[in-house]
Structures are given as C-alpha cells and as structure tokens.
Design an enzyme around this catalytic site. Structure first.
Site, PDB file in Angstrom:
ATOM      1  N   SER A 164      -1.501  -2.986   6.087  1.00 47.66           N
ATOM      2  CA  SER A 164      -0.887  -1.814   6.732  1.00 47.66           C
ATOM      3  C   SER A 164      -1.340  -1.681   8.180  1.00 47.66           C
ATOM      4  O   SER A 164      -1.208  -2.610   8.958  1.00 47.66           O
ATOM      5  CB  SER A 164      -1.185  -0.552   5.920  1.00 47.66           C
ATOM      6  OG  SER A 164      -0.644  -0.676   4.622  1.00 47.66           O
ATOM      7  N   ARG A 207      -7.736  -4.674   0.119  1.00 48.67           N
ATOM      8  CA  ARG A 207      -7.919  -5.022   1.529  1.00 48.67           C
ATOM      9  C   ARG A 207      -9.332  -5.530   1.745  1.00 48.67           C
ATOM     10  O   ARG A 207     -10.299  -4.918   1.316  1.00 48.67           O
ATOM     11  CB  ARG A 207      -7.678  -3.805   2.426  1.00 48.67           C
ATOM     12  CG  ARG A 207      -6.261  -3.290   2.406  1.00 48.67           C
ATOM     13  CD  ARG A 207      -6.119  -2.097   3.341  1.00 48.67           C
ATOM     14  NE  ARG A 207      -4.793  -1.510   3.273  1.00 48.67           N
ATOM     15  CZ  ARG A 207      -4.424  -0.418   3.936  1.00 48.67           C
ATOM     16  NH1 ARG A 207      -5.294   0.198   4.725  1.00 48.67           N
ATOM     17  NH2 ARG A 207      -3.202   0.053   3.818  1.00 48.67           N
TER      18      ARG A 207
END
Length: 206
Positions: A158, A64
């Site tokens: 997410s 990420r």
C-alpha cells in the site's frame, strides 16, 4: 475478447500478455491448462522441505515486511504455501494475480505462478506487466466472466515506500473481491507455523 491460451505448466509464464493479444485490457488472461485442464497438480511439481519462519501473521492489509525479508530463501514460498493450505481452493479454479509494481514484484510473481500450478490452480489472470491496483483486482474478481474467479493474490504494501530498502507485501482477496476475513488470515498464520514443505513446479521458463 482475446486471450492467450497457454498449455502445460503455465509455461512461457506468464506475467507477460502482449498488446496484440489483449489490446483494450489493463490485465491479460493467461490460461494454464494443467493435466488436461483437470486442475490436478502438474507432474513437474516438486515438494520442497522447509521449516516455519516466525512472524508471518497477516493483518487486515496482508503481510508486510521489508523487501529484503521477502527475498530471503523460502520466505515468500512459505507464506504463499500457507495461503494455499489455509484457503482450500477448489481444483482447477481461477485466481487473479496482480501487484503495484514495486521492487521484487516480478520475481515474486514468477514464484507464485509456479506455486499456483503446483497447488492445483487451473487458470491465472495476470495483470499486464504485473501491475494492477488493489481496487481494480477486486473488480476483476467480482466482474470478469461473471465473477468466476475464486479470489486474488495482490502484491502490495500500500502506501509504504518500496525499493530494496523499503517494504513489500502480500494480501489476498476472496471470491467476493474483499480482503480475506480474519478467520482465513488466522488460518494462514497457523499454517505458516507448522509448515514442513511447499509445492512448486520446476523446469518452466520465465
């Protein structure tokens, strides 16, 4: 079940499956038959010189970073090539490609499709509109056509906020539908630290 069979270098790519072709599915089957369906890298493959970029160590939820970081020239390509180098997928395999629809999802998918073709992937199941939840992608890997897929690449960060100023992420699931184990993510990180080039098919339409 109906799907569009697309011959050549994943040519009209690829993140598009129309409702007529797959009326009941939330994902589409996009088949790229490369070099007579042998799973060999396509003749339009280009080897692009690159250099390692620091900080590409994935966690249990993948890699990420800020969207702007992934959009930098070579960043996405380096990490995706590191995944392919570490994964050692069989030639001609099937992969699932999906994402959560956040900023940069569509552009990243175009790049990943071309890199998958260049790295010998024979078939991609691309989520309709590029959007499929992580649990659904796992289910497709395990259940569709009896679990033939070798795994999935899922574009998501997410719960992290998306957008131009938000986050983007890449995770990959193996043939059991589960997130890649630490040994594989560590191997991808190691590959990212020594990468000298990435493979991509050029000259195909979006």
């Amino acid at each position: 079940e109906h799907c569009d069979a697309v011959s050549g270098a994943f040519a009209p790519v690829l993140a598009r499956v129309d409702g007529r072709a797959a009326p009941a599915a939330v994902f589409g089957a996009v088949e790229g038959h490369l070099d007579a369906a042998l799973g060999e890298p396509h003749s339009a493959t280009k080897l692009v010189p690159t250099a390692p970029i620091a900080g590409m160590k994935p966690g249990t939820s993948g890699l990420r970073k800020k969207t702007a970081v992934f959009a930098e020239p070579g960043y996405l390509e380096n990490f995706v090539q590191a995944i392919f180098d570490a994964w050692e997928l069989p030639r001609g395999c099937t992969l699932v490609l999906a994402g959560d629809g956040r900023e940069f999802n569509a552009a990243a998918m175009q790049t990943i499709v071309r890199m998958a073709a260049a790295n010998g992937v024979g078939r991609l199941w691309v989520a309709r509109g590029g959007v499929l939840s992580t649990p659904a992608a796992s289910a497709v890997v395990r259940e569709r056509e009896g679990g033939v897929a070798a795994g999935a690449i899922v574009l998501t960060a997410s719960h992290n906020p998306g957008g131009l100023d938000g986050d983007f992420g890449i995770k990959f699931n193996t043939a059991d539908g589960a997130p890649a184990k630490e040994a594989l993510t560590d191997a991808a990180y190691a590959a990212s630290e020594t990468i000298e080039s990435y493979k991509i098919v050029e000259g195909t339409p979006d």
